[in-house]
Design a protein around this motif. Structure first.
Motif, PDB file in Angstrom:
ATOM      1  N   ARG A 456       0.598   7.154   0.678  1.00  0.00           N
ATOM      2  CA  ARG A 456      -0.274   6.728   1.768  1.00  0.00           C
ATOM      3  C   ARG A 456      -1.658   6.345   1.271  1.00  0.00           C
ATOM      4  O   ARG A 456      -2.359   5.546   1.896  1.00  0.00           O
ATOM      5  CB  ARG A 456      -0.370   7.822   2.835  1.00  0.00           C
ATOM      6  CG  ARG A 456      -1.100   9.077   2.408  1.00  0.00           C
ATOM      7  CD  ARG A 456      -1.054  10.114   3.534  1.00  0.00           C
ATOM      8  NE  ARG A 456      -1.867  11.292   3.254  1.00  0.00           N
ATOM      9  CZ  ARG A 456      -1.427  12.353   2.619  1.00  0.00           C
ATOM     10  NH1 ARG A 456      -0.179  12.375   2.147  1.00  0.00           N
ATOM     11  NH2 ARG A 456      -2.206  13.398   2.411  1.00  0.00           N
ATOM     12  N   TYR A 457      -2.093   6.931   0.129  1.00  0.00           N
ATOM     13  CA  TYR A 457      -3.402   6.578  -0.407  1.00  0.00           C
ATOM     14  C   TYR A 457      -3.431   5.129  -0.901  1.00  0.00           C
ATOM     15  O   TYR A 457      -4.461   4.469  -0.816  1.00  0.00           O
ATOM     16  CB  TYR A 457      -3.780   7.532  -1.538  1.00  0.00           C
ATOM     17  CG  TYR A 457      -3.927   8.967  -1.061  1.00  0.00           C
ATOM     18  CD1 TYR A 457      -4.976   9.345  -0.231  1.00  0.00           C
ATOM     19  CD2 TYR A 457      -3.000   9.936  -1.424  1.00  0.00           C
ATOM     20  CE1 TYR A 457      -5.108  10.654   0.211  1.00  0.00           C
ATOM     21  CE2 TYR A 457      -3.120  11.247  -0.988  1.00  0.00           C
ATOM     22  CZ  TYR A 457      -4.176  11.601  -0.166  1.00  0.00           C
ATOM     23  OH  TYR A 457      -4.295  12.893   0.281  1.00  0.00           O
ATOM     24  N   LYS A 460      -3.456   2.829   2.321  1.00  0.00           N
ATOM     25  CA  LYS A 460      -4.734   2.746   3.029  1.00  0.00           C
ATOM     26  C   LYS A 460      -5.834   2.084   2.201  1.00  0.00           C
ATOM     27  O   LYS A 460      -6.916   1.823   2.710  1.00  0.00           O
ATOM     28  CB  LYS A 460      -5.184   4.155   3.433  1.00  0.00           C
ATOM     29  CG  LYS A 460      -4.276   4.814   4.460  1.00  0.00           C
ATOM     30  CD  LYS A 460      -4.762   6.222   4.763  1.00  0.00           C
ATOM     31  CE  LYS A 460      -3.904   6.906   5.805  1.00  0.00           C
ATOM     32  NZ  LYS A 460      -4.380   8.269   6.117  1.00  0.00           N
ATOM     33  N   LEU A 463      -7.710  -1.681   3.395  1.00  0.00           N
ATOM     34  CA  LEU A 463      -6.908  -2.196   4.518  1.00  0.00           C
ATOM     35  C   LEU A 463      -7.437  -3.522   5.053  1.00  0.00           C
ATOM     36  O   LEU A 463      -6.690  -4.292   5.656  1.00  0.00           O
ATOM     37  CB  LEU A 463      -6.874  -1.156   5.646  1.00  0.00           C
ATOM     38  CG  LEU A 463      -5.841  -0.029   5.517  1.00  0.00           C
ATOM     39  CD1 LEU A 463      -5.987   0.952   6.677  1.00  0.00           C
ATOM     40  CD2 LEU A 463      -4.422  -0.561   5.460  1.00  0.00           C
ATOM     41  N   SER A 541       1.259  -1.249   4.530  1.00  0.00           N
ATOM     42  CA  SER A 541      -0.168  -1.548   4.617  1.00  0.00           C
ATOM     43  C   SER A 541      -0.438  -2.715   5.569  1.00  0.00           C
ATOM     44  O   SER A 541      -1.389  -2.669   6.363  1.00  0.00           O
ATOM     45  CB  SER A 541      -0.707  -1.867   3.220  1.00  0.00           C
ATOM     46  OG  SER A 541      -2.069  -2.203   3.268  1.00  0.00           O
ATOM     47  N   GLU A 544       0.143  -1.305   9.149  1.00  0.00           N
ATOM     48  CA  GLU A 544      -0.880  -0.329   9.529  1.00  0.00           C
ATOM     49  C   GLU A 544      -2.219  -1.015   9.796  1.00  0.00           C
ATOM     50  O   GLU A 544      -2.987  -0.586  10.659  1.00  0.00           O
ATOM     51  CB  GLU A 544      -1.045   0.723   8.425  1.00  0.00           C
ATOM     52  CG  GLU A 544       0.120   1.675   8.262  1.00  0.00           C
ATOM     53  CD  GLU A 544       0.158   2.766   9.323  1.00  0.00           C
ATOM     54  OE1 GLU A 544      -0.855   2.963  10.013  1.00  0.00           O
ATOM     55  OE2 GLU A 544       1.226   3.417   9.466  1.00  0.00           O
ATOM     56  N   SER A 545      -2.523  -2.072   9.058  1.00  0.00           N
ATOM     57  CA  SER A 545      -3.816  -2.751   9.200  1.00  0.00           C
ATOM     58  C   SER A 545      -3.995  -3.401  10.568  1.00  0.00           C
ATOM     59  O   SER A 545      -5.126  -3.662  10.983  1.00  0.00           O
ATOM     60  CB  SER A 545      -3.974  -3.798   8.099  1.00  0.00           C
ATOM     61  OG  SER A 545      -3.118  -4.904   8.317  1.00  0.00           O
ATOM     62  N   ASN A 643      -0.009   8.069   8.718  1.00  0.00           N
ATOM     63  CA  ASN A 643      -1.202   8.652   9.334  1.00  0.00           C
ATOM     64  C   ASN A 643      -0.886  10.046   9.875  1.00  0.00           C
ATOM     65  O   ASN A 643       0.224  10.334  10.256  1.00  0.00           O
ATOM     66  CB  ASN A 643      -1.704   7.768  10.478  1.00  0.00           C
ATOM     67  CG  ASN A 643      -2.374   6.520   9.925  1.00  0.00           C
ATOM     68  OD1 ASN A 643      -3.206   6.605   9.049  1.00  0.00           O
ATOM     69  ND2 ASN A 643      -1.992   5.347  10.421  1.00  0.00           N
TER      70      ASN A 643
END
Length: 643
Positions: A456-457, A460, A463, A541, A544-545, A643
């Motif tokens: 996840r790092y 993120k 982003l 990514s 999520e963005s 998240n």
């Protein structure tokens, strides 16, 4: 003979009040004590026989430099005088007789001591002392002239004596310590002018002194000191801790073969100790009834070897005052050991704020409850040490303190190398109490620890770049998206983004060690390829963005070959699932934060074809590994929310 290691303040366990000096160099030749910086001491006493005489016994200064401690003592009051009638007399012209006298004065004028602390358990030191012996005796001399006669003449003799001794002290445990000291190891003495004075010189026979201290409890202790001539001392100490000071009591007993009874004297003492000064009041009480008049023959036969404590000594009351001056901060915390539990992966920066990468074993050196703050600087990553967290530690306690690291975001570390973690412990804001340096592996910015939850790092990371790419795709297909129902917005945007980016991708197997290298989304877009974790990171990514919720599915087979694909939340309810498929094996229900079921779909990014194919393949893998083989239950399959 009388003890060489006699101390007018009795014998104290140094660890009970560790930041001061109660025992003198006589008992403690190695200076086995912790003085923070400067200490100045003076002792004033009164000796009582038929009359009371008072003296300034000693003035001394102590100075510590790191592991070195120096002591210089001036002792004008450490002296003993014997005035005797020799037993001879002369008849004067008036027919009266005059007795002849002899005067013997012994003084210890000054001393110097040094100790070196090798570690927290062992130290060694030496001391040098200077004595002066001044003998005056009246003798009858004949005078030959026209008329022969006798006259009284005074013969004076002054003899200087130097003594040097060594001492070793060792702490076997927190409760038990021992020391061994030489007695008269090296001596240098000037020759008397008159041979008959040799009988009265201070005795300097070589010997050994052994001392033991044992703490019965944290604030009480016993001490025993034995010398090779069979003399010994024994004491019991008790300390009471108050907010304003420490108050302690001690009682010491002494024995030697030349004094009676078997225990010839007791030394009760009390100490009042603060951070700035100490006051010690002690008394020496002899059990034998001692007279101010003694025979010359007794003195001549036995002599003395200790100026303050011998068969001719009298009861004594003493006052010692210590003044402490700290020009440097007292070390309150000591680091005993540091264990590095994790290598450093710069990409996982938040992980080191939540989970310690090291543990420091520390000890509180004080008798106070302390708040300590660890600080860390990783060479090559941090410009300065960063304090994270604070912890409480009880007086004299030992504890393991978690150590967290601050990893600057977007750290550009291009090469994996061995670095160092500089760990400091603070109890004040001015300077660290102690510090330690430990090697740590500093990985490059693309390194990954193999834990899928930590992908996840990478997802993120930056982003905004992924958002620009995703919005560009949506903008090109805006007219199509405007015609679909709002409920299907996330599903169609997911399909459009996948079909758009995947057609430019190539599957590239990671040439490095398995599970150790992950590309950032921008790197995968630039390189137009990657392995399963790279492609999954990029796809997640992009979604999520723009606010589409994703999760990673970690598949771990029996031979530990792992694989990752992506779960996407369509935000559809179970009743709305028919809007995207009538095959209920192609979606999975997961509860949201409000406890309502939502439709999730699995997408296999390595298919490199189109969205429907990737969806079908992802569903097949999930059904087989997670459901049919019960991977979710046995732990071979894990779902990790981004998240």
């Amino acid at each position: 003979m009388a003890q060489n290691s006699f101390d007018i303040n009795g014998i104290w366990t140094n660890d009970l009040i560790p930041d001061t000096r109660i025992n003198s160099t006589d008992y403690n030749p190695s200076n086995f004590v912790r003085i923070n910086d400067w200490l100045f001491s003076l002792t004033y006493g009164a000796e009582h026989s038929t009359k009371t005489s008072s003296y300034l016994y000693q003035i001394s200064a102590y100075k510590s430099f790191d592991n070195h401690l120096f002591n210089l003592r001036y002792s004008p009051g450490i002296q003993k005088e014997f005035l005797f009638s020799t037993g001879q007399a002369i008849v004067l012209n008036d027919s009266n007789s005059q007795s002849l006298k002899a005067d013997y004065i012994y003084k210890e004028l000054f001393g110097f001591a040094y100790t070196h602390t090798f570690n927290e358990k062992f130290n060694a030191g030496f001391n040098i002392r200077f004595f002066n012996q001044n003998f005056t005796q009246e003798v009858i001399k004949p005078v030959f002239s026209d008329s022969n006669y006798l006259m009284i003449e005074t013969e004076k003799d002054e003899i200087d004596l130097w003594k040097a001794d060594l001492n070793l002290a060792y702490k076997f445990s927190d409760n038990f310590s021992a020391q061994i000291s030489s007695i008269n190891l090296l001596t240098s003495e000037t020759n008397p002018l008159y041979d008959y004075n040799r009988n009265y010189l201070l005795k300097s026979k070589r010997g050994i002194s052994l001392g033991f201290s044992y703490k019965l409890f944290r604030l009480s202790g016993i001490n025993f000191n034995y010398e090779s001539d069979k003399s010994f001392s024994f004491s019991v100490n008790q300390i009471f801790n108050f907010d304003f000071a420490k108050i302690g009591f001690s009682i010491s007993a002494n024995h030697d073969d030349n004094q009676v009874p078997f225990i010839n004297s007791l030394i009760p003492a009390v100490v009042y100790s603060t951070d700035l000064f100490d006051i010690i009041i002690s008394a020496v009480k002899y059990f034998e009834e001692r007279k101010s008049v003694s025979s010359f023959s007794k003195f001549s036969e036995s002599g003395i070897k200790n100026i303050l404590h011998n068969q001719f000594s009298f009861d004594r009351l003493n006052l010692t005052v210590n003044f402490k001056l700290n020009t440097k901060l007292e070390q309150r915390i000591k680091i005993l050991d540091v264990q590095i539990r994790k290598d450093i992966f710069p990409a996982l920066n938040e992980e080191y704020l939540n989970d310690p990468f090291a543990y420091a074993k520390v000890v509180n050196l004080t008798d106070k409850y302390l708040t300590l703050k660890p600080a860390v600087k990783i060479v090559g990553l941090n410009k300065e040490a960063v304090q994270i967290g604070s912890y409480q530690i009880a007086a004299f306690d030992t504890a393991e303190i978690p150590v967290y690291a601050f990893i600057p975001e977007y750290s550009e570390i291009f090469k994996t190398e061995l670095s160092y973690a500089e760990i400091s412990i603070y109890t004040t804001a001015e300077q660290a109490d102690d510090a330690a340096q430990k090697p740590v592996l500093l990985n490059n910015m693309n390194s990954w620890d193999g834990q899928v939850k930590n992908l996840r790092y990478f997802i993120k990371h930056n982003l905004s770049n992924s958002q620009n790419y995703a919005r560009q795709i949506i903008s090109v297909n805006k007219s199509e998206l405007d015609t679909i129902p709002t409920a299907l917005s996330d599903f169609y945007r997911t399909r459009l983004i996948f079909n758009s980016f995947i057609k430019n991708m190539t599957y590239i197997s990671d040439p490095r060690i398995k599970w150790d290298f992950v590309q950032y989304p921008s790197e995968t877009l630039k390189l137009k390829g990657g392995d399963c974790d790279d492609l999954s990171v990029l796809f997640s990514s992009l979604l999520e963005s723009i606010g589409i919720e994703t999760a990673l599915v970690d598949y771990r087979s029996r031979d530990d070959v792992r694989h990752v694909n992506v779960l996407v939340n369509t935000k559809l309810s179970p009743q709305q699932a028919v809007l995207i498929t009538e095959n209920d094996t192609k979606y999975f229900l997961r509860k949201n934060q409000f406890g309502s079921d939502e439709v999730w779909i699995a997408v296999e990014t390595t298919s490199l074809t189109d969205f429907n194919t990737a969806w079908n393949l992802g569903s097949e893998i999930f059904n087989d590994e997670a459901l049919n083989k019960m991977g979710l239950l046995n732990g071979n399959v894990q779902i990790i929310d981004v998240n």
